[in-house]
Write a protein that holds these residues in place. Structure first.
Motif, PDB file in Angstrom:
ATOM      1  N   ARG A 176     -25.389 -66.276 -96.436  1.00  0.00           N
ATOM      2  CA  ARG A 176     -24.660 -66.737 -97.235  1.00  0.00           C
ATOM      3  C   ARG A 176     -25.728 -67.972 -97.724  1.00  0.00           C
ATOM      4  N   TYR A 177     -26.221 -68.489 -96.943  1.00  0.00           N
ATOM      5  CA  TYR A 177     -26.630 -70.099 -97.427  1.00  0.00           C
ATOM      6  C   TYR A 177     -28.197 -69.702 -97.230  1.00  0.00           C
ATOM      7  N   TRP A 214     -26.998 -68.522 -85.647  1.00  0.00           N
ATOM      8  CA  TRP A 214     -26.257 -67.965 -86.594  1.00  0.00           C
ATOM      9  C   TRP A 214     -26.749 -67.539 -87.912  1.00  0.00           C
ATOM     10  N   ALA A 254     -27.401 -79.476 -83.575  1.00  0.00           N
ATOM     11  CA  ALA A 254     -26.709 -78.651 -84.799  1.00  0.00           C
ATOM     12  C   ALA A 254     -27.856 -77.763 -85.337  1.00  0.00           C
ATOM     13  N   ASN A 267     -30.554 -76.480 -84.022  1.00  0.00           N
ATOM     14  CA  ASN A 267     -30.994 -75.725 -82.952  1.00  0.00           C
ATOM     15  C   ASN A 267     -30.246 -74.554 -82.860  1.00  0.00           C
ATOM     16  N   TRP A 268     -28.821 -74.839 -82.901  1.00  0.00           N
ATOM     17  CA  TRP A 268     -27.857 -73.688 -82.725  1.00  0.00           C
ATOM     18  C   TRP A 268     -27.832 -72.852 -84.101  1.00  0.00           C
ATOM     19  N   MET A 269     -28.442 -73.414 -85.248  1.00  0.00           N
ATOM     20  CA  MET A 269     -28.559 -72.536 -86.502  1.00  0.00           C
ATOM     21  C   MET A 269     -29.220 -70.931 -85.865  1.00  0.00           C
ATOM     22  N   ILE A 311     -28.685 -75.423 -96.235  1.00  0.00           N
ATOM     23  CA  ILE A 311     -28.214 -75.717 -95.114  1.00  0.00           C
ATOM     24  C   ILE A 311     -28.712 -76.893 -94.993  1.00  0.00           C
TER      25      ILE A 311
END
Lengths: 206, 206
Positions: free
Chosen positions: A177-178, A171, A164, A166-168, A183
DNA sequence: GTCTATACTCTGATAGAC
DNA sequence: GTCTATCAGAGTATAGAC
């Protein structure tokens, strides 16, 4: 080698690594040419060749730096507290921050290891395992101490959680936005409720 | 175009796409040569060029197929039940299975979109958004109906959840330690406990 | 539709003068 | 250590016979 030479060498090395990382991230390792790298460093290809004999050597060196930075990040974060839950929480936030704070090398570390072959790839797999073992140790301890529910498989939990995060890198946009804090807090909110033994759920700080 | 011709074309197309996908996954898009692809299809480079004018065209076509397959996967899975929780659970399992069942195109879809430039890249981003909107719709509905706690940001939840799944493509090995069912169940166990309103937590089926 | 043969470009890497 | 000049090879794409 004198101290001065050491510093100079480090400076040159870092200049090359930073410039290469930006290019590798934007165009990918294969599409980046040694001429581009040299130009970005204000060097001519021949001079760059003097520092790194092959393009792949730059990638390997960059990845060593990046993984060391990651390990240092979560290690330093987790020793700031004695509370085992807070240690994991801090390590989680540290991983997010190291990964997303804008260092292109981190992105390259995640997505360009496929460009390595043979011994270099094996070395990076060993390094990655070394990093993941830090997490394995933390999570197993937490489970043994009863913080994590017995039915949770910590090995799978680590793969899911790190996935979860690493995939950040694919994006997350700085200034988007965050914030990194939001996060991290969201992820911790989901995971901690998802895995902690009931009596500890209300002990979480956010 | 007659029916026969359509079938032939599809067969040839699929042969090329499957062979290319395997190569793209193993060596990466950039390192794969058109000569390799042609050889893997028992074609000569010139003949391959007749079907696809450029290597990038193969990649684009492959990604269209892969994303369509993914969307079909979660859509068909989620209509098998009326229970909103079970719909999400089924879609989650479907995404995992489509991604990890061994189709190299899925892997390429995740990790080679960076090789696209310009219009092709924009098209794929649109396609990806179309897929993610399926999830957004499901999750927002779930939240409106009170299944998901009000403090959960469904947008961030989607990014985190899909990230955990997508990253599985980097570590999952067929025949390895975990089955696809175990993986799906573990993920659902963590996420459902992590996000559901308390009264629904015990209503989950695994 | 498929093949042979090739044009043209760019690549990573190097040799050797300074 | 840095530069100029260049190599050998691989890359995509195409032209044109069949």
């Amino acid at each position: 080698m004198t101290r001065h030479e050491t510093l100079r060498a480090d400076t040159d090395r870092e200049r090359i690594l930073f410039a290469s990382a930006r290019l590798f991230r934007e165009y990918g390792f294969d599409k980046t040419t040694v001429r581009q790298i040299a130009e970005a460093c204000n060097l001519l290809p021949g001079s760059l060749h003097y520092r790194y004999r092959a393009k792949e050597d730059i990638l390997v060196d960059m990845m060593r730096v990046a993984i060391e930075k990651t390990i240092r990040g979560i290690t330093e974060a987790s020793v700031t507290t004695q509370d085992p839950l807070q240690q994991v929480r801090a390590a989680l936030q540290a991983h997010i921050e190291v990964l997303l704070s804008g260092d292109d090398m981190m992105y390259v570390l995640l997505f360009e290891w496929r460009s390595l072959r043979g011994a270099a790839r094996k070395e990076m797999i060993r390094e990655r395992d070394r990093y993941e073992r830090c997490w394995a140790t933390m999570l197993e301890a937490l489970k043994e101490q009863g913080f994590i529910r017995p039915d949770v498989d910590t090995h799978l939990l680590r793969l899911i959680g790190l996935g979860a995060i690493n995939w950040m890198a694919t994006w997350y946009k700085k200034g988007g936005r965050y914030s990194l804090d939001e996060i991290g807090e969201s992820l911790w909110s989901v995971i901690s409720r998802g895995i902690l033994a009931p009596k500890y759920i209300d002990m979480r700080k956010t």
